[in-house]
Write an enzyme that holds these catalytic residues in place. Structure first.
Site, PDB file in Angstrom:
ATOM      1  N   HIS A   8       0.891  -1.237   0.059  1.00  0.00           N
ATOM      2  CA  HIS A   8       0.140   0.124   0.164  1.00  0.00           C
ATOM      3  C   HIS A   8       0.870   1.385   0.030  1.00  0.00           C
ATOM      4  O   HIS A   8       2.064   1.192   0.227  1.00  0.00           O
ATOM      5  CB  HIS A   8      -0.849   0.290   1.291  1.00  0.00           C
ATOM      6  CG  HIS A   8      -2.028  -0.993   1.089  1.00  0.00           C
ATOM      7  ND1 HIS A   8      -2.695  -1.604   2.197  1.00  0.00           N
ATOM      8  CD2 HIS A   8      -2.803  -1.335   0.076  1.00  0.00           C
ATOM      9  CE1 HIS A   8      -3.674  -2.517   1.661  1.00  0.00           C
ATOM     10  NE2 HIS A   8      -3.663  -2.454   0.564  1.00  0.00           N
ATOM     11  N   LYS A  12       4.981   1.684   1.010  1.00  0.00           N
ATOM     12  CA  LYS A  12       5.917   1.337  -0.302  1.00  0.00           C
ATOM     13  C   LYS A  12       7.587   1.694   0.226  1.00  0.00           C
ATOM     14  O   LYS A  12       8.278   1.052  -0.312  1.00  0.00           O
ATOM     15  CB  LYS A  12       5.683   2.467  -1.505  1.00  0.00           C
ATOM     16  CG  LYS A  12       4.152   1.714  -2.200  1.00  0.00           C
ATOM     17  CD  LYS A  12       4.149   2.158  -3.546  1.00  0.00           C
ATOM     18  CE  LYS A  12       2.831   2.074  -4.112  1.00  0.00           C
ATOM     19  NZ  LYS A  12       2.285   0.840  -3.785  1.00  0.00           N
ATOM     20  N   THR A  34       2.864  -5.310  -7.995  1.00  0.00           N
ATOM     21  CA  THR A  34       1.848  -4.485  -8.753  1.00  0.00           C
ATOM     22  C   THR A  34       2.758  -3.268  -9.149  1.00  0.00           C
ATOM     23  O   THR A  34       3.852  -2.979  -8.969  1.00  0.00           O
ATOM     24  CB  THR A  34       0.828  -3.804  -7.557  1.00  0.00           C
ATOM     25  OG1 THR A  34       1.425  -3.654  -6.520  1.00  0.00           O
ATOM     26  CG2 THR A  34      -0.058  -5.245  -7.410  1.00  0.00           C
ATOM     27  N   GLY A  35       2.275  -2.407 -10.101  1.00  0.00           N
ATOM     28  CA  GLY A  35       2.832  -1.271 -10.727  1.00  0.00           C
ATOM     29  C   GLY A  35       4.003  -0.427 -10.099  1.00  0.00           C
ATOM     30  O   GLY A  35       5.156  -0.687 -10.367  1.00  0.00           O
ATOM     31  N   THR A  36       3.398   0.422  -9.040  1.00  0.00           N
ATOM     32  CA  THR A  36       4.423   1.296  -8.672  1.00  0.00           C
ATOM     33  C   THR A  36       5.317   0.671  -7.535  1.00  0.00           C
ATOM     34  O   THR A  36       6.206   1.070  -7.851  1.00  0.00           O
ATOM     35  CB  THR A  36       3.565   2.436  -7.913  1.00  0.00           C
ATOM     36  OG1 THR A  36       2.391   3.041  -8.815  1.00  0.00           O
ATOM     37  CG2 THR A  36       4.538   3.517  -7.374  1.00  0.00           C
ATOM     38  N   THR A  37       4.842  -0.316  -7.053  1.00  0.00           N
ATOM     39  CA  THR A  37       5.632  -0.991  -6.082  1.00  0.00           C
ATOM     40  C   THR A  37       6.967  -1.558  -6.934  1.00  0.00           C
ATOM     41  O   THR A  37       7.964  -1.485  -6.401  1.00  0.00           O
ATOM     42  CB  THR A  37       4.894  -2.092  -5.150  1.00  0.00           C
ATOM     43  OG1 THR A  37       3.722  -1.507  -4.713  1.00  0.00           O
ATOM     44  CG2 THR A  37       5.844  -2.946  -4.483  1.00  0.00           C
ATOM     45  N   ASP A  60      -3.767  -6.419  -7.844  1.00  0.00           N
ATOM     46  CA  ASP A  60      -3.997  -7.333  -7.056  1.00  0.00           C
ATOM     47  C   ASP A  60      -4.656  -8.792  -7.684  1.00  0.00           C
ATOM     48  O   ASP A  60      -4.438  -9.899  -7.390  1.00  0.00           O
ATOM     49  CB  ASP A  60      -4.913  -6.897  -6.025  1.00  0.00           C
ATOM     50  CG  ASP A  60      -4.105  -5.749  -5.159  1.00  0.00           C
ATOM     51  OD1 ASP A  60      -2.995  -5.731  -5.072  1.00  0.00           O
ATOM     52  OD2 ASP A  60      -5.042  -4.849  -4.564  1.00  0.00           O
ATOM     53  N   ASP A  80      -1.261  -1.367   4.692  1.00  0.00           N
ATOM     54  CA  ASP A  80      -1.518  -0.457   5.746  1.00  0.00           C
ATOM     55  C   ASP A  80      -3.013  -0.564   6.326  1.00  0.00           C
ATOM     56  O   ASP A  80      -3.893  -0.362   5.801  1.00  0.00           O
ATOM     57  CB  ASP A  80      -1.409   0.934   5.085  1.00  0.00           C
ATOM     58  CG  ASP A  80      -1.801   2.071   6.030  1.00  0.00           C
ATOM     59  OD1 ASP A  80      -1.772   2.113   7.113  1.00  0.00           O
ATOM     60  OD2 ASP A  80      -2.021   3.099   5.384  1.00  0.00           O
ATOM     61  N   ASP A  90     -10.870  -6.452  -3.383  1.00  0.00           N
ATOM     62  CA  ASP A  90      -9.784  -6.931  -4.145  1.00  0.00           C
ATOM     63  C   ASP A  90      -8.632  -7.664  -3.401  1.00  0.00           C
ATOM     64  O   ASP A  90      -8.030  -8.680  -3.268  1.00  0.00           O
ATOM     65  CB  ASP A  90      -9.114  -6.148  -5.253  1.00  0.00           C
ATOM     66  CG  ASP A  90     -10.197  -5.806  -6.174  1.00  0.00           C
ATOM     67  OD1 ASP A  90     -10.912  -6.463  -6.409  1.00  0.00           O
ATOM     68  OD2 ASP A  90      -9.787  -4.653  -6.904  1.00  0.00           O
ATOM     69  N   ARG A  96      -7.674 -14.233   0.832  1.00  0.00           N
ATOM     70  CA  ARG A  96      -8.443 -15.598   0.653  1.00  0.00           C
ATOM     71  C   ARG A  96      -7.696 -16.614  -0.326  1.00  0.00           C
ATOM     72  O   ARG A  96      -7.688 -17.653  -0.072  1.00  0.00           O
ATOM     73  CB  ARG A  96     -10.050 -15.201   0.352  1.00  0.00           C
ATOM     74  CG  ARG A  96     -10.843 -16.398   0.389  1.00  0.00           C
ATOM     75  CD  ARG A  96     -12.285 -16.121   0.169  1.00  0.00           C
ATOM     76  NE  ARG A  96     -12.592 -15.036  -0.611  1.00  0.00           N
ATOM     77  CZ  ARG A  96     -12.909 -13.862  -0.464  1.00  0.00           C
ATOM     78  NH1 ARG A  96     -12.760 -13.465   1.015  1.00  0.00           N
ATOM     79  NH2 ARG A  96     -13.111 -13.069  -1.291  1.00  0.00           N
TER      80      ARG A  96
END
Length: 139
Positions: A8, A12, A34-37, A60, A80, A90, A96
């Site tokens: 989150h 980051k 995921t993209g920015t991470t 996700d 977070d 998501d 899960r």
């Protein structure tokens, strides 16, 4: 092993710091994020990462799809817990799926460190058993 890296916004910096610290271990595996991470981690390290969309735009779910076909071995998701997330359904679905398919999941730096140390020592090698993968894919 295939490892997903997710964080989150307020986490980051933590996942980047973690990735720098454990770059040698992570470099031995196939990484997804995921993209920015993923971008932030690649900027701070020499790691090669397959990047998906950002979490709220479906990243996700893209990682969840890999879990659902037993094509992901470990998920490091620095969450977070103090900030509401617009894509909370998501996130819940991803966690899960980790439980359904027995994919080790760390949601904070402490647990992620234990999982990576265990990975380094071979404690997660059961994920590599061909019989286990084939059985999971036929269910």
């Amino acid at each position: 092993m295939k490892i997903a890296l997710i964080a989150h916004d307020k986490k980051k910096d933590d996942i980047v710091q973690f990735s720098v610290a454990y770059e040698q271990i992570l470099a031995e595996h196939e990484l997804f994020a995921t993209g920015t991470t993923g971008l932030r981690i690649m900027e701070a390290t020499d790691l090669t990462i397959t990047r998906f969309r950002s979490g709220p735009l479906g990243g996700d779910q893209q990682i969840g799809a890999m879990i659902a076909v037993n094509d992901m071995d470990l998920v490091l998701f620095f969450r977070d817990p103090l900030t509401a997330q617009p894509h909370e359904p998501d996130i819940s679905a991803l966690m899960r799926l980790c439980d359904v398919y027995q994919v080790p999941l760390a949601t904070n730096m402490g647990t992620a460190e234990v999982l990576l140390k265990g990975l380094q020592k071979g404690f997660i090698d059961w994920r590599l058993l061909a019989e286990r993968r084939n059985a999971s894919q036929t269910k």
